[in-house]
Design an enzyme around this catalytic site. Sequence first.
Site, short mmCIF file in Angstrom:
data_model
loop_
_atom_site.label_atom_id
_atom_site.label_comp_id
_atom_site.label_asym_id
_atom_site.label_seq_id
_atom_site.Cartn_x
_atom_site.Cartn_y
_atom_site.Cartn_z
N GLU A 214 0.85 -1.18 0.00
CA GLU A 214 0.00 0.00 0.00
C GLU A 214 0.89 1.23 0.00
O GLU A 214 2.11 1.15 0.15
CB GLU A 214 -0.94 0.00 1.21
CG GLU A 214 -0.23 -0.01 2.56
CD GLU A 214 -1.19 -0.19 3.72
OE1 GLU A 214 -2.37 -0.55 3.49
OE2 GLU A 214 -0.77 0.03 4.86
N HIS A 252 -3.54 3.30 8.25
CA HIS A 252 -2.36 2.81 8.95
C HIS A 252 -1.39 3.96 9.17
O HIS A 252 -1.22 4.81 8.30
CB HIS A 252 -1.64 1.73 8.13
CG HIS A 252 -2.39 0.46 8.03
ND1 HIS A 252 -2.15 -0.46 7.05
CD2 HIS A 252 -3.39 -0.06 8.78
CE1 HIS A 252 -2.95 -1.49 7.20
NE2 HIS A 252 -3.71 -1.27 8.24
#
Length: 295
Positions: A214, A252
């Site tokens: 990601e 995150h």
Amino acid sequence: MSIFVDGNSRVVVQGITGRDGSFHTRQMMAYGTRVVAGVTPGKGGRDFEGPEGREVPIFDTVADAVAETGADSAVVYVPPAFAAGAIMEAADAGVGFIVCVTEGIPVLDMTRAHALARDRGSRVLGPNCPGIICPGKTTLGIIPGRMVTPGPVGLVSRSGTLTYEAVHHLTRDGLGQTTCVGIGGDPLIGTSFVDCLAAFAEDADTEAVVLIGEIGGTAEQEAAAWVSANLDIPVVGFIAGRTAPPGTRMGHAGAIISGSSGTAAEKTQAFEDNGIQVAKRPVEISALVGAALAR
């Protein structure tokens, strides 16, 4: 085979009597994980009741649990303020593999925990990760056992949710897995993409690898370079956050674009430059894996 853990791993659950710990312990036991002990300070001497009335002894400390049961792996379901301490306690007790599911642990706490774990020779998976599952053998963490099936594909991912989606598509299309690992998306994690790729490279049963990254950081670029130099089995990649603007945080703490190095475009290019096929959508992963295995 599998990496890091297998059906013989003896697991101690830290925080076994809490809401999350008790729920997931029963799920792990139902799947076949050898949970041999639990730890909750102040509740030592009691038993935890698992599925089908199976009981697991509870200890006040990990050291006591290891001494009595020979536990060699741990799963941490402890609140953020105490989770780093739980990791260090497990490492101090000689536990070799520690999965930390807990999210929101202060980074400074994790700098100390990772340093101590390395000094003690322990491997930490996470924090803020879904854990690890070896289909048909064992699961440590929160990955549902019903979606996996044994087979030749290894999977490693920064994203918990995309781990589930990718595994679902693989299983649906008849592509079983050797081991599925969620490494977590925090800035400081104990086990990297490269660590997992190196373990898969040593596993004769793993014939292909799915690598899910990601935006944010350079872990994917480092993994791509390692694949090119060291791995001779096919790798299929996916990068989450392709449409995210600079500065966006994708849930995150580690998934923040900084300059050009953390963008999906840069990571995708690094994958392609190093021979990794890249899926544009998660649903395409299994088709690419299947085609690679058929060659």
